[in-house]
Design a protein around this motif. Structure first.
Motif, PDB file in Angstrom:
ATOM      1  N   PHE A 144       0.835  -1.201   0.000  1.00  0.00           N
ATOM      2  CA  PHE A 144       0.000   0.000   0.000  1.00  0.00           C
ATOM      3  C   PHE A 144       0.868   1.249   0.000  1.00  0.00           C
ATOM      4  O   PHE A 144       1.987   1.245   0.505  1.00  0.00           O
ATOM      5  N   ILE A 145       0.328   2.331  -0.542  1.00  0.00           N
ATOM      6  CA  ILE A 145       0.952   3.646  -0.458  1.00  0.00           C
ATOM      7  C   ILE A 145      -0.085   4.589   0.141  1.00  0.00           C
ATOM      8  O   ILE A 145      -1.238   4.598  -0.283  1.00  0.00           O
ATOM      9  N   THR A 176     -10.020  -0.235  -5.326  1.00  0.00           N
ATOM     10  CA  THR A 176      -9.466   0.317  -4.087  1.00  0.00           C
ATOM     11  C   THR A 176      -8.291  -0.500  -3.547  1.00  0.00           C
ATOM     12  O   THR A 176      -7.650  -0.091  -2.580  1.00  0.00           O
ATOM     13  N   GLY A 177      -8.020  -1.664  -4.140  1.00  0.00           N
ATOM     14  CA  GLY A 177      -6.858  -2.449  -3.723  1.00  0.00           C
ATOM     15  C   GLY A 177      -7.187  -3.612  -2.817  1.00  0.00           C
ATOM     16  O   GLY A 177      -6.427  -3.921  -1.903  1.00  0.00           O
ATOM     17  N   LYS A 178      -8.303  -4.296  -3.094  1.00  0.00           N
ATOM     18  CA  LYS A 178      -8.708  -5.405  -2.218  1.00  0.00           C
ATOM     19  C   LYS A 178      -7.732  -6.576  -2.293  1.00  0.00           C
ATOM     20  O   LYS A 178      -7.441  -7.214  -1.288  1.00  0.00           O
ATOM     21  N   GLU A 183      -3.121  -9.683   0.060  1.00  0.00           N
ATOM     22  CA  GLU A 183      -1.707 -10.074   0.043  1.00  0.00           C
ATOM     23  C   GLU A 183      -0.979  -9.532   1.269  1.00  0.00           C
ATOM     24  O   GLU A 183      -0.075 -10.185   1.807  1.00  0.00           O
ATOM     25  N   ALA A 184      -1.370  -8.330   1.711  1.00  0.00           N
ATOM     26  CA  ALA A 184      -0.755  -7.748   2.911  1.00  0.00           C
ATOM     27  C   ALA A 184      -1.088  -8.575   4.149  1.00  0.00           C
ATOM     28  O   ALA A 184      -0.228  -8.807   5.001  1.00  0.00           O
ATOM     29  N   ILE A 185      -2.332  -9.017   4.248  1.00  0.00           N
ATOM     30  CA  ILE A 185      -2.733  -9.864   5.370  1.00  0.00           C
ATOM     31  C   ILE A 185      -1.931 -11.162   5.358  1.00  0.00           C
ATOM     32  O   ILE A 185      -1.444 -11.629   6.391  1.00  0.00           O
ATOM     33  N   HIS A 186      -1.783 -11.740   4.179  1.00  0.00           N
ATOM     34  CA  HIS A 186      -1.008 -12.989   4.055  1.00  0.00           C
ATOM     35  C   HIS A 186       0.455 -12.771   4.440  1.00  0.00           C
ATOM     36  O   HIS A 186       1.039 -13.541   5.204  1.00  0.00           O
ATOM     37  N   ALA A 187       1.047 -11.683   3.916  1.00  0.00           N
ATOM     38  CA  ALA A 187       2.464 -11.412   4.166  1.00  0.00           C
ATOM     39  C   ALA A 187       2.747 -11.163   5.642  1.00  0.00           C
ATOM     40  O   ALA A 187       3.817 -11.518   6.145  1.00  0.00           O
ATOM     41  N   ARG A 191       1.630 -17.403   7.992  1.00  0.00           N
ATOM     42  CA  ARG A 191       1.640 -18.175   6.751  1.00  0.00           C
ATOM     43  C   ARG A 191       2.351 -17.445   5.623  1.00  0.00           C
ATOM     44  O   ARG A 191       2.238 -17.832   4.456  1.00  0.00           O
ATOM     45  N   GLY A 192       3.050 -16.372   5.968  1.00  0.00           N
ATOM     46  CA  GLY A 192       3.667 -15.538   4.939  1.00  0.00           C
ATOM     47  C   GLY A 192       4.602 -16.283   4.007  1.00  0.00           C
ATOM     48  O   GLY A 192       4.782 -15.882   2.850  1.00  0.00           O
ATOM     49  N   ASP A 193       5.217 -17.361   4.486  1.00  0.00           N
ATOM     50  CA  ASP A 193       6.114 -18.148   3.635  1.00  0.00           C
ATOM     51  C   ASP A 193       5.366 -19.184   2.804  1.00  0.00           C
ATOM     52  O   ASP A 193       5.958 -19.842   1.945  1.00  0.00           O
TER      53      ASP A 193
END
Length: 476
Positions: A144-145, A176-178, A183-187, A191-193
């Motif tokens: 996100f920015i 809006t970038g859903k 992906e941010a929640i995952h990262a 479980r990010g790996d």
């Protein structure tokens, strides 16, 4: 001499306040206790605390009201809400208002101390980052920015929800970038790996989506020449993102509900049950509860998935984020296209900030790419902007703003192209029907910022109809 950390406890039950003070005394804090929300607000004005422990139920106002007042003047004070009436909804609301954590009373001494220390540690980290990069704090966050207060709330919710396995249900207008949020929640999760698998429920024809989700075995249907893994199996150990979930067929929603409840599924054409471990993140640009009431979305599936709601703000409500995002996109496209653009003129900045952006970030990307491809220079000028941004709001009609997410009236008027190809009096020859239809649909998609489901809604047809027609035209 090291100054003690100042902790303000807002708790109206004297015995509970005394107990929690005794739990925290070994940490060496300077602890102040008040019983009312008004007293807490006055105390904070006199001395800024390093941490606020805030009871949800107070005699004069709610903890949420106190938290909102704190956030009006200070975004950085860490606040931990405490309540004996804990619920997921209360926790979510607390995080969206800016709380760092949430405690259910009664709590043990160790739990209270760990929560307080974690909140202070996170606040110190944020302060250090601000001191080192005061201009860049939170402009970049997991893809996100933006540093607006609305996005700060989104970041806080992601930080709080990510470590859990609870399902996050993302809503927001198209563009809006859903998926970026998913992906941010995952990262940020444990479980990010692991794998992040996204499936767009609106982009896949009804008769293929079950195979895409659960996979199929060889011979399950015509064309199934080999066994195939579905998105559920591919996401094992990671995150499965179901985009445009409200577009899913009701029959498949039943199978999805069973999969979510049991973690098991059957491939198409197979009698064998498979088991996977996935974390679900869902998204839609519709109001899911309205879809339930309309009979298009199962109520039991809604309650199963709508655990942690997260709403992404539209671009028009994000203030200077528009310019931050614009500069990032401008730099990327300029490098990609071999141009020298580095900034926007004051007139362009003003136009960007006062435009409604019905297509949100996706529309902003399209506008800037258009400018970069068709123009040269170092500064983007007002004359370089494509319609409707190039039109004076006083003398020109802003066609795109008529196709907002909330505007569903007179759809055929809003999407007709400017040359009105359906008016046979304006044509010297008869245009084939498919060409007229093609131009109307392509125009609708463009005005909806590339969002086919939204264009379908404006045209009053199903998204699958548009996908089939686009495919047939590409094969001509």
């Amino acid at each position: 001499m090291i100054q003690k950390k100042y902790l303000l406890m807002v708790e109206d039950t004297a015995s509970v306040a005394a107990l929690y003070r005794s739990y925290l005394n070994p940490l060496g804090f300077d602890i102040d206790v008040v019983a009312k929300g008004v007293e807490a607000i006055e105390k904070i004005k006199l001395r800024t605390p390093d941490l606020v422990l805030l009871d949800l139920r107070l005699p004069d106002m709610t903890g949420f009201d106190v938290l909102a007042e704190i956030r009006k003047d200070n975004q950085s004070i860490p606040v931990v809400l405490m309540t004996a009436h804990g619920s997921i909804d209360a926790a979510v609301e607390a995080m969206q208002l800016g709380a760092q954590d949430f405690l259910i009373k009664p709590c043990e001494a160790d739990r209270l101390r760990v929560t307080v220390n974690n909140a202070l540690r996170r606040a110190q980290k944020d302060q250090k980052e601000f001191q080192e990069n005061p201009k860049d704090t939170n402009k970049q966050y997991q893809g996100f920015i933006g540093s607006s207060s609305q996005m700060h709330q989104v970041y806080r919710t992601i930080d709080s929800a990510a470590p859990s396995k609870a399902t996050v249900f993302i809503t927001g207008e198209s563009g809006t970038g859903k998926e970026v949020c998913a992906e941010a929640i995952h990262a940020a999760s444990k479980r990010g790996d692991g794998p992040f698998i996204a499936i767009n429920c609106a982009a896949i024809p009804k008769d293929l989506i079950e195979s895409e989700l659960f996979g199929h075995v060889k011979g399950a249907f015509t064309g199934a020449s080999v066994d195939r893994k579905g998105a559920a199996e591919q996401a094992d150990g990671g995150t499965l993102f179901l985009d445009e979930l409200c577009e899913m067929d009701l029959d498949l929603q039943t199978k999805l509900l069973r999969f979510i409840q049991t973690g098991t599924f059957q491939k198409v054409g197979s009698s064998k049950m498979s088991r996977v471990d996935v974390r679900f993140v869902c998204a839609t640009n519709r109001d899911p509860w309205l879809e339930v009431q309309a009979g298009r979305f199962r109520e039991d599936l809604y309650y199963r998935l709508h655990v942690i709601p997260l709403t992404l703000p539209p671009l028009r409500d994000r203030g200077n984020d528009i310019i931050e995002i614009g500069h990032s996109i401008l730099g990327h496209f300029s490098h990609e296209e071999g141009r020298e653009f580095i900034t926007f003129s004051p007139e362009v900045v003003d136009r960007f900030l006062n435009y409604d952006w019905p297509g949100n970030v996706r529309q902003l990307q399209n506008v800037i790419r258009n400018v970069v491809v068709l123009n040269k220079g170092k500064e983007v000028e007002l004359s370089m902007l494509p319609p409707p941004l190039s039109l004076d709001s006083k003398s020109g009609v802003n066609i795109a703003s008529n196709v907002s997410i909330s505007d569903s009236t007179k759809p055929t008027e809003s999407i007709l192209p400017s040359n009105r190809i359906l008016d046979s009096k304006d044509q010297e020859t008869i245009i084939p029907l498919w060409q007229s239809e093609k131009q109307i649909i392509e125009n609708a998609i463009e005005l909806c910022g590339g969002n086919i489901p939204q264009a379908a809604k404006q045209l009053e047809v199903s998204p699958s109809t548009i996908y089939r027609k686009l495919q047939s035209w590409n094969e001509r």
